[in-house]
Design a protein around this motif. Structure first.
Motif, PDB file in Angstrom:
ATOM      1  N   LEU A  47       0.901  -1.235   0.108  1.00 64.88           N
ATOM      2  CA  LEU A  47      -0.005  -0.010  -0.098  1.00 64.88           C
ATOM      3  C   LEU A  47       1.127   1.269  -0.013  1.00 64.88           C
ATOM      4  N   LYS A  48       0.401   2.303  -0.722  1.00 61.63           N
ATOM      5  CA  LYS A  48       1.022   3.455  -0.894  1.00 61.63           C
ATOM      6  C   LYS A  48       0.306   4.285   0.537  1.00 61.63           C
ATOM      7  N   ILE A  49       0.838   4.580   1.426  1.00 62.21           N
ATOM      8  CA  ILE A  49       0.227   4.987   2.720  1.00 62.21           C
ATOM      9  C   ILE A  49       1.122   5.911   3.556  1.00 62.21           C
ATOM     10  N   TRP A  50       0.659   6.919   4.153  1.00 65.71           N
ATOM     11  CA  TRP A  50       1.190   7.761   5.053  1.00 65.71           C
ATOM     12  C   TRP A  50       0.630   7.696   6.522  1.00 65.71           C
ATOM     13  N   PRO A  51       1.107   7.149   7.287  1.00 64.41           N
ATOM     14  CA  PRO A  51       0.570   6.710   8.522  1.00 64.41           C
ATOM     15  C   PRO A  51       0.234   7.997   9.556  1.00 64.41           C
ATOM     16  N   ASP A  52       0.966   9.214   9.170  1.00 60.14           N
ATOM     17  CA  ASP A  52       0.933  10.471   9.896  1.00 60.14           C
ATOM     18  C   ASP A  52       0.001  11.137   9.160  1.00 60.14           C
ATOM     19  N   GLU A  53      -0.348  10.960   7.869  1.00 57.36           N
ATOM     20  CA  GLU A  53      -1.425  11.562   7.304  1.00 57.36           C
ATOM     21  C   GLU A  53      -2.426  10.548   6.733  1.00 57.36           C
ATOM     22  N   PRO A  54      -3.351   9.938   7.726  1.00 52.27           N
ATOM     23  CA  PRO A  54      -4.166   8.684   7.197  1.00 52.27           C
ATOM     24  C   PRO A  54      -5.298   9.077   6.363  1.00 52.27           C
ATOM     25  N   LYS A  55      -5.302  10.225   6.016  1.00 54.63           N
ATOM     26  CA  LYS A  55      -6.652  10.814   5.042  1.00 54.63           C
ATOM     27  C   LYS A  55      -5.741  11.317   3.650  1.00 54.63           C
ATOM     28  N   HIS A  56      -4.551  11.395   3.550  1.00 57.18           N
ATOM     29  CA  HIS A  56      -3.701  11.863   2.289  1.00 57.18           C
ATOM     30  C   HIS A  56      -4.765  11.234   1.143  1.00 57.18           C
ATOM     31  N   PRO A  57      -4.887  12.312   0.122  1.00 65.00           N
ATOM     32  CA  PRO A  57      -5.617  12.125  -0.970  1.00 65.00           C
ATOM     33  C   PRO A  57      -5.131  11.098  -1.853  1.00 65.00           C
ATOM     34  N   ASP A  58      -3.993  10.951  -1.894  1.00 68.14           N
ATOM     35  CA  ASP A  58      -3.386   9.965  -2.852  1.00 68.14           C
ATOM     36  C   ASP A  58      -2.934   8.607  -2.214  1.00 68.14           C
ATOM     37  N   ARG A  59      -3.358   8.442  -1.176  1.00 68.09           N
ATOM     38  CA  ARG A  59      -3.328   6.964  -0.380  1.00 68.09           C
ATOM     39  C   ARG A  59      -4.133   5.923  -0.973  1.00 68.09           C
ATOM     40  N   ASP A  60      -3.471   4.664  -1.007  1.00 65.17           N
ATOM     41  CA  ASP A  60      -4.192   3.664  -1.507  1.00 65.17           C
ATOM     42  C   ASP A  60      -5.424   3.204  -0.455  1.00 65.17           C
ATOM     43  N   ARG A  61      -6.345   2.610  -0.971  1.00 67.48           N
ATOM     44  CA  ARG A  61      -7.448   2.328   0.075  1.00 67.48           C
ATOM     45  C   ARG A  61      -7.476   0.849   0.228  1.00 67.48           C
ATOM     46  N   PHE A  62      -7.709   0.457   1.553  1.00 63.49           N
ATOM     47  CA  PHE A  62      -7.866  -1.007   1.916  1.00 63.49           C
ATOM     48  C   PHE A  62      -9.321  -1.075   2.639  1.00 63.49           C
ATOM     49  N   VAL A  63     -10.110  -1.845   2.117  1.00 62.93           N
ATOM     50  CA  VAL A  63     -11.313  -2.240   3.046  1.00 62.93           C
ATOM     51  C   VAL A  63     -11.279  -3.481   3.489  1.00 62.93           C
ATOM     52  N   LEU A  64     -11.561  -3.578   4.783  1.00 71.66           N
ATOM     53  CA  LEU A  64     -11.649  -4.866   5.440  1.00 71.66           C
ATOM     54  C   LEU A  64     -13.229  -5.175   5.547  1.00 71.66           C
ATOM     55  N   SER A  65     -13.520  -6.042   4.486  1.00 73.56           N
ATOM     56  CA  SER A  65     -15.008  -6.101   4.360  1.00 73.56           C
ATOM     57  C   SER A  65     -15.584  -7.085   5.701  1.00 73.56           C
ATOM     58  N   LYS A  66     -14.646  -8.200   5.690  1.00 74.02           N
ATOM     59  CA  LYS A  66     -14.901  -8.998   7.089  1.00 74.02           C
ATOM     60  C   LYS A  66     -14.538  -8.294   8.080  1.00 74.02           C
ATOM     61  N   GLY A  67     -15.599  -7.458   8.686  1.00 73.69           N
ATOM     62  CA  GLY A  67     -15.121  -6.425   9.603  1.00 73.69           C
ATOM     63  C   GLY A  67     -15.058  -7.182  11.079  1.00 73.69           C
ATOM     64  N   HIS A  68     -15.552  -8.255  11.170  1.00 81.03           N
ATOM     65  CA  HIS A  68     -15.585  -8.911  12.499  1.00 81.03           C
ATOM     66  C   HIS A  68     -14.102  -9.248  12.778  1.00 81.03           C
ATOM     67  N   THR A  69     -13.152  -9.234  11.943  1.00 85.74           N
ATOM     68  CA  THR A  69     -11.818  -9.618  12.294  1.00 85.74           C
ATOM     69  C   THR A  69     -11.017  -8.264  12.453  1.00 85.74           C
ATOM     70  N   ALA A  70     -11.626  -7.165  13.056  1.00 87.64           N
ATOM     71  CA  ALA A  70     -11.017  -6.140  13.401  1.00 87.64           C
ATOM     72  C   ALA A  70     -10.002  -5.970  14.074  1.00 87.64           C
ATOM     73  N   CYS A  71      -9.845  -6.838  14.958  1.00 80.98           N
ATOM     74  CA  CYS A  71      -8.509  -6.912  15.987  1.00 80.98           C
ATOM     75  C   CYS A  71      -7.355  -6.999  15.138  1.00 80.98           C
ATOM     76  N   ALA A  72      -7.500  -7.879  14.279  1.00 82.54           N
ATOM     77  CA  ALA A  72      -6.392  -8.052  13.410  1.00 82.54           C
ATOM     78  C   ALA A  72      -5.792  -6.626  12.769  1.00 82.54           C
ATOM     79  N   LEU A  73      -6.979  -5.939  12.116  1.00 85.82           N
ATOM     80  CA  LEU A  73      -6.627  -4.759  11.468  1.00 85.82           C
ATOM     81  C   LEU A  73      -6.106  -3.778  12.542  1.00 85.82           C
ATOM     82  N   TYR A  74      -6.652  -3.719  13.521  1.00 88.85           N
ATOM     83  CA  TYR A  74      -6.022  -2.721  14.384  1.00 88.85           C
ATOM     84  C   TYR A  74      -4.677  -2.883  14.967  1.00 88.85           C
ATOM     85  N   VAL A  75      -4.364  -4.356  15.124  1.00 84.29           N
ATOM     86  CA  VAL A  75      -2.829  -4.613  15.599  1.00 84.29           C
ATOM     87  C   VAL A  75      -1.882  -4.256  14.346  1.00 84.29           C
ATOM     88  N   THR A  76      -2.311  -4.560  13.245  1.00 81.22           N
ATOM     89  CA  THR A  76      -1.702  -4.011  12.040  1.00 81.22           C
ATOM     90  C   THR A  76      -1.503  -2.613  11.900  1.00 81.22           C
TER      91      THR A  76
END
Length: 271
Positions: A47-76
């Protein structure tokens, strides 16, 4: 970052995820373990991302549709720098922003709220279509569960993505063969997925979704022929923990103290 580095990070994420679920006494650990290699590759390599600018307009988007696995996303996200790593200890606690399903209004790095299955892919199609309309360069990724593919809204989105020639969209199906309460083969088994996606006009890659050496090149692949890219990622529910692997009970079961110690020993052994 080398494959061995990504494998080490994925192992660390599994360990922290296990600890968080055990301490919270709730979670969806089986499907989290199956998806962690893919999320690690995305956030630490692709992913092209900027953690200090999470809403940067040029960032790639990742959607976790299986949202019940949120904890793994939070840890990542925490390990990648989107939020403090110590905040993971608040998972599911009162007033914590780390809820059982991800909330884009509270957690930096979360692109859209997910939880009701069958919603993430249609939203991701909208994100990819928006990029086409505005000339934006970002790429949109979305991960669904394989049981989730029983939702008709997903197939409407798949049809639309092909019609709109969204070659800036990548769908990853976490094909761990189990859903809540049963194996796919005992419910509404839509596998094999490859032939169905290809019939809708998609380019498809089929991989071992728990092999980092296969995950990374699949995620980095770009379509240039107007066809969306689908990745059928064959994974194992409970990957990395022997007694959880491919056991339907571990969709949302929580380990007891003895099981926690066994699982932690298995995950830390290879570090």
């Amino acid at each position: 970052m080398q494959i061995s580095d990504l494998e080490r990070i994925a192992r660390q994420i599994r360990i922290r995820d296990l600890q968080a679920v055990y301490e919270a006494k709730a979670g969806h650990i089986g499907g989290e373990m199956s998806a962690i290699d893919i999320m690690t590759a995305l956030y630490f390599k692709v992913l092209k991302i900027w953690p200090d600018e999470p809403k940067h307009p040029d960032r790639d988007r990742f959607v976790l549709s299986k949202g019940h696995t949120a904890c793994a996303l939070y840890v990542t996200l925490a390990k990648r720098g989107f939020l403090p790593e110590e905040e993971i200890s608040t998972f599911l606690k009162p007033l914590s922003r780390l809820n059982g399903h991800p909330n884009c209004n509270k957690v930096p790095g979360v692109e859209t709220n997910t939880g009701p299955l069958g919603h993430g892919l249609p939203v991701a199609v909208g994100m990819a279509k928006a990029a086409k309309l505005t000339g934006a360069s970002y790429h949109t990724y979305v991960m669904t569960g394989d049981g989730e593919m029983q939702e008709g809204s997903n197939w409407e989105a798949i049809s639309s993505a092909a019609q709109f020639q969204l070659d800036n969209l990548t769908l990853i199906i976490d094909h761990n063969r189990f859903q809540q309460g049963a194996a796919l083969s005992d419910t509404n088994n839509l596998a094999p997925f490859r032939s169905k996606l290809e019939a809708f006009g998609w380019d498809v890659t089929e991989i071992d979704g728990n092999s980092m050496a296969e995950v990374v090149p699949a995620l980095e692949r770009r379509s240039s022929n107007g066809r969306p890219h689908g990745i059928v990622a064959h994974t194992n529910k409970g990957q990395g923990i022997s007694f959880m692997q491919d056991k339907v009970d571990w969709h949302h079961k929580v380990p007891n103290e003895e099981q926690y110690k066994i699982a932690m020993a298995e995950l830390t052994e290879a570090l």
